[in-house]
Design a protein around this motif. Structure first.
Motif, PDB file in Angstrom:
ATOM      1  N   ARG A  75      54.396  43.017  52.456  1.00 55.90           N
ATOM      2  CA  ARG A  75      53.083  41.786  52.769  1.00 55.90           C
ATOM      3  C   ARG A  75      54.389  40.968  52.279  1.00 55.90           C
ATOM      4  N   VAL A  76      54.533  40.192  53.297  1.00 57.15           N
ATOM      5  CA  VAL A  76      54.986  38.509  53.660  1.00 57.15           C
ATOM      6  C   VAL A  76      53.899  37.656  53.022  1.00 57.15           C
ATOM      7  N   LEU A  77      55.263  37.106  52.265  1.00 56.10           N
ATOM      8  CA  LEU A  77      53.736  35.285  52.258  1.00 56.10           C
ATOM      9  C   LEU A  77      53.183  34.119  52.498  1.00 56.10           C
ATOM     10  N   ASN A  78      52.771  33.734  52.830  1.00 57.17           N
ATOM     11  CA  ASN A  78      52.561  32.704  53.666  1.00 57.17           C
ATOM     12  C   ASN A  78      52.960  30.863  52.853  1.00 57.17           C
ATOM     13  N   GLY A  79      52.936  30.361  53.825  1.00 55.47           N
ATOM     14  CA  GLY A  79      53.217  28.579  53.215  1.00 55.47           C
ATOM     15  C   GLY A  79      54.550  28.906  52.345  1.00 55.47           C
ATOM     16  N   THR A  80      55.477  28.948  52.860  1.00 49.09           N
ATOM     17  CA  THR A  80      56.701  29.339  52.216  1.00 49.09           C
ATOM     18  C   THR A  80      57.299  27.623  52.182  1.00 49.09           C
ATOM     19  N   SER A  81      57.102  27.125  53.597  1.00 47.27           N
ATOM     20  CA  SER A  81      57.285  26.140  54.058  1.00 47.27           C
ATOM     21  C   SER A  81      57.515  25.080  53.612  1.00 47.27           C
ATOM     22  N   ASN A  82      56.288  25.099  52.216  1.00 50.05           N
ATOM     23  CA  ASN A  82      55.902  24.323  50.997  1.00 50.05           C
ATOM     24  C   ASN A  82      56.282  24.560  49.811  1.00 50.05           C
ATOM     25  N   LEU A  83      56.996  25.010  49.895  1.00 48.47           N
ATOM     26  CA  LEU A  83      57.770  26.123  48.306  1.00 48.47           C
ATOM     27  C   LEU A  83      59.066  25.913  48.472  1.00 48.47           C
ATOM     28  N   PHE A  84      60.077  26.511  49.443  1.00 48.69           N
ATOM     29  CA  PHE A  84      60.974  25.686  49.995  1.00 48.69           C
ATOM     30  C   PHE A  84      61.733  24.609  49.907  1.00 48.69           C
ATOM     31  N   LYS A  85      62.882  24.469  49.043  1.00 44.69           N
ATOM     32  CA  LYS A  85      63.300  23.623  48.956  1.00 44.69           C
ATOM     33  C   LYS A  85      62.555  21.895  48.402  1.00 44.69           C
ATOM     34  N   SER A  86      61.054  22.199  47.889  1.00 46.60           N
ATOM     35  CA  SER A  86      60.093  21.775  48.218  1.00 46.60           C
ATOM     36  C   SER A  86      59.780  21.611  46.887  1.00 46.60           C
ATOM     37  N   VAL A  87      59.982  22.595  45.774  1.00 49.16           N
ATOM     38  CA  VAL A  87      59.483  22.800  43.577  1.00 49.16           C
ATOM     39  C   VAL A  87      60.944  22.397  43.537  1.00 49.16           C
ATOM     40  N   ALA A  88      60.842  21.853  42.765  1.00 47.23           N
ATOM     41  CA  ALA A  88      62.060  21.872  41.279  1.00 47.23           C
ATOM     42  C   ALA A  88      61.272  22.620  40.314  1.00 47.23           C
ATOM     43  N   ALA A  89      62.346  23.948  39.798  1.00 44.19           N
ATOM     44  CA  ALA A  89      62.102  24.112  38.025  1.00 44.19           C
ATOM     45  C   ALA A  89      61.372  23.894  37.419  1.00 44.19           C
ATOM     46  N   SER A  90      60.577  24.090  36.698  1.00 40.20           N
ATOM     47  CA  SER A  90      60.504  23.761  35.375  1.00 40.20           C
ATOM     48  C   SER A  90      61.696  24.330  34.286  1.00 40.20           C
ATOM     49  N   GLU A  91      61.700  22.662  33.543  1.00 39.83           N
ATOM     50  CA  GLU A  91      62.640  23.250  32.128  1.00 39.83           C
ATOM     51  C   GLU A  91      62.355  24.667  31.442  1.00 39.83           C
ATOM     52  N   ASP A  92      60.778  25.094  31.544  1.00 36.59           N
ATOM     53  CA  ASP A  92      60.459  26.053  30.805  1.00 36.59           C
ATOM     54  C   ASP A  92      60.778  27.433  31.533  1.00 36.59           C
ATOM     55  N   LEU A  93      60.874  27.128  32.689  1.00 34.54           N
ATOM     56  CA  LEU A  93      61.621  28.562  33.145  1.00 34.54           C
ATOM     57  C   LEU A  93      62.989  28.640  33.708  1.00 34.54           C
ATOM     58  N   LEU A  94      63.280  27.367  33.499  1.00 36.49           N
ATOM     59  CA  LEU A  94      65.087  27.530  33.314  1.00 36.49           C
ATOM     60  C   LEU A  94      65.575  27.747  32.054  1.00 36.49           C
ATOM     61  N   GLU A  95      64.965  27.817  31.056  1.00 34.86           N
ATOM     62  CA  GLU A  95      64.891  28.469  29.433  1.00 34.86           C
ATOM     63  C   GLU A  95      64.825  29.509  29.543  1.00 34.86           C
ATOM     64  N   THR A  96      64.294  30.544  30.343  1.00 32.93           N
ATOM     65  CA  THR A  96      64.045  31.847  30.259  1.00 32.93           C
ATOM     66  C   THR A  96      64.948  32.640  31.207  1.00 32.93           C
ATOM     67  N   PHE A  97      65.103  31.560  32.083  1.00 34.84           N
ATOM     68  CA  PHE A  97      66.541  32.845  32.453  1.00 34.84           C
ATOM     69  C   PHE A  97      67.399  32.469  31.658  1.00 34.84           C
ATOM     70  N   ALA A  98      67.965  31.328  30.961  1.00 34.52           N
ATOM     71  CA  ALA A  98      69.369  31.193  29.902  1.00 34.52           C
ATOM     72  C   ALA A  98      69.067  32.653  29.283  1.00 34.52           C
ATOM     73  N   ARG A  99      67.751  32.585  28.925  1.00 30.98           N
ATOM     74  CA  ARG A  99      68.008  33.626  27.088  1.00 30.98           C
ATOM     75  C   ARG A  99      68.141  34.819  27.580  1.00 30.98           C
ATOM     76  N   ASN A 100      68.546  35.634  26.605  1.00 28.95           N
ATOM     77  CA  ASN A 100      69.112  37.017  26.856  1.00 28.95           C
ATOM     78  C   ASN A 100      70.066  37.041  28.510  1.00 28.95           C
ATOM     79  N   LEU A 101      70.868  36.579  28.338  1.00 28.78           N
ATOM     80  CA  LEU A 101      71.845  35.981  29.171  1.00 28.78           C
ATOM     81  C   LEU A 101      73.286  35.691  28.432  1.00 28.78           C
TER      82      LEU A 101
END
Length: 494
Positions: free
Chosen positions: A298-324
């Motif tokens: 099932r394909v997500l609607n509205g991705t033109s409002n998401l791609f290149k249009s939002v920044a990742a939060s610091e909290d999310l980036l810290e999650t990517f860095a954990r356990n790496l």
């Protein structure tokens, strides 16, 4: 049996369709309609309508802790993730506004599309088994697929517009209108309880899995038995029934446990088509319906409002860095995000978009919000960590991370169950960042556990800072104002 008009999304080429001016005011949907078909081929064509393959919208991500906007003028020449530049409903969600989210005259696409699809599924469920033509196997298979489709829409609706499932309160918590007929009679639809909606979802899924779904289907747009088990595992996870969620996840994995190795790909300049084979063979990242780990597409609607249009939060980036691992590279970050700059051009001489200090979400692939092997693996891992064997949970994590992380190192078995559970939740967040309702629902369900409960803070520089405490009713989307103007439904006081 007497039928009034039924309302479904128009299907191109279906000769029995005719335009109608009436609509279902109580649900605020106005799909096109037709008289009841009599032939199996007509129902098959209805189920092949491409509108059924698209679902949800990107706006629920704006409530979560994954997204970050900036104040006006932060990056001259690049304003796509400025708070000022966003639509009113994006800003209302990001700033955790009380009350209605959509301004008067603006539609809630998730509500409208979901109920339009539900009327289509109802038409098939209530009529295809007695239709003319087709074999008994074909009619039964289509019936099962419609049951899964209806359940999919209702699980999304009840988790977006209602309090999260709690066995102590689900019988009285407001759910969503439960519509099981394709007839439009003009009557109002009451707001069913959360427990009632879940009961219908479970009934539809059990009926489909036990009696109707085929072992295999021609495409991942059509659910098979593996999808049924995957769906049940998600539903039971949301209900907190971890034993049943684990059992169904295992049943799904026995039928399909394929994973795509992200290490085989790299990102290049451009937008669509920017993810290609790392060996320079020219092969692109597989389309959603060709991706071997997608079991129900099932394909997500509205991705033109998401791609290149939002920044990742610091909290999310810290999650990517954990356990790496020290020399590890998480390909989900490398492929789907861009740090400091993004070059959407393939022609030499064009300047990239620059946003130093920030990371934007820019996968430029169709995002599957149906069911996938990674989700089922992570459900199994979470349930093993909660009610089963933590070493099995770690094995599930290792299996997924081997396909996502360069130079992955397997976890030692010395971790406690609680530590493993936290790692599973982190992995869910990384795997499904900005994908449908996953993070929002995880926040709603996990905030009830003291080890997880968190307050989300959003900011946009001098334009404001806003907070959302754990378990706040603003996690629940309001029934759209257009619906309430025709039907005085009870509301959550958000």
């Amino acid at each position: 049996m007497k039928y009034n008009k039924i309302f479904v999304t128009a299907t191109c080429g279906l000769s029995l369709l005719m335009s109608m001016s009436s609509c279902d005011d109580w649900l605020d949907i106005q799909p096109k309609g037709f008289t009841i078909p009599e032939k199996y081929a007509d129902y098959e064509q209805l189920m092949n309508d491409q509108s059924l393959y698209r679902a949800l919208d990107v706006y629920p991500s704006m409530i979560t802790d994954d997204v970050q906007f900036v104040e006006k003028g932060t990056f001259p020449g690049f304003d796509l993730f400025e708070y000022y530049n966003k639509s009113e409903h994006f800003k209302n969600l990001y700033s955790f506004e009380h009350g209605q989210v959509f301004t008067p005259g603006n539609s809630d696409n998730i509500w409208e599309n979901a109920y339009g699809n539900i009327f289509t599924y109802n038409a098939v469920i209530n009529n295809v088994l007695t239709s003319e033509g087709g074999t008994d196997f074909e009619r039964r298979k289509l019936y099962g697929e419609a049951l899964v489709g209806r359940a999919f829409e209702y699980l999304n609706l009840v988790n977006l517009y209602a309090n999260h499932y709690d066995p102590a309160t689900a019988g009285s918590d407001y759910g969503v209108p439960l519509v099981l007929s394709e007839e439009i009679t003009g009557e109002r639809y009451p707001r069913a309880s959360v427990a009632t909606v879940y009961s219908q979802i479970e009934s539809d899924l059990r009926d489909a899995v036990d009696n109707y779904l085929a072992e295999t289907t021609a495409t991942t747009f059509d659910p098979n038995r593996s999808v049924g088990y995957a769906f049940l595992s998600r539903m039971y996870l949301y209900m907190g029934n971890y034993k049943e969620a684990l059992s169904n996840a295992n049943s799904s994995l026995e039928l399909n446990d394929k994973l795509l190795d992200y290490k085989d790909y790299k990102a290049i300049n451009g937008q669509w088509g920017r993810l290609v084979a790392a060996d320079d063979s020219g092969e692109e990242f597989p389309d959603e319906h060709k991706n071997l780990e997608n079991v129900y597409t099932r394909v997500l609607n509205g991705t033109s409002n998401l791609f290149k249009s939002v920044a990742a939060s610091e909290d999310l980036l810290e999650t990517f860095a954990r356990n790496l691992p020290a020399d590890g590279e998480d390909m989900r970050m490398s492929l789907f995000f861009s740090k400091d700059q993004f070059d959407p051009y393939t022609r030499p001489g064009n300047e990239p978009n620059r946003f130093p200090g920030y990371t934007i979400f820019a996968p430029y692939i169709e995002m599957n919000i149906g069911f996938s092997t990674p989700e089922v693996l992570l459900i199994a891992a979470e349930c093993e960590a909660r009610v089963g064997d933590k070493d099995k949970a770690l094995a599930h994590l290792d299996k997924l991370r081997d396909m996502r992380i360069k130079n992955n190192v397997h976890f030692p078995t010395t971790y406690s169950k609680d530590e493993v559970l936290k790692m599973v939740i982190d992995e869910r967040r990384k795997e499904f960042a900005f994908v449908g309702l996953t993070r929002l629902i995880d926040l709603k369900r996990l905030n009830r556990e003291s080890w997880f409960a968190k307050t989300i803070t959003h900011s946009a520089g001098s334009e404001g800072t806003w907070t959302l405490p754990a378990n706040d009713l603003r996690y629940i989307m309001p029934v759209p104002e257009n619906v309430l103007s025709f039907n005085d439904m009870p509301q959550y006081e958000r």
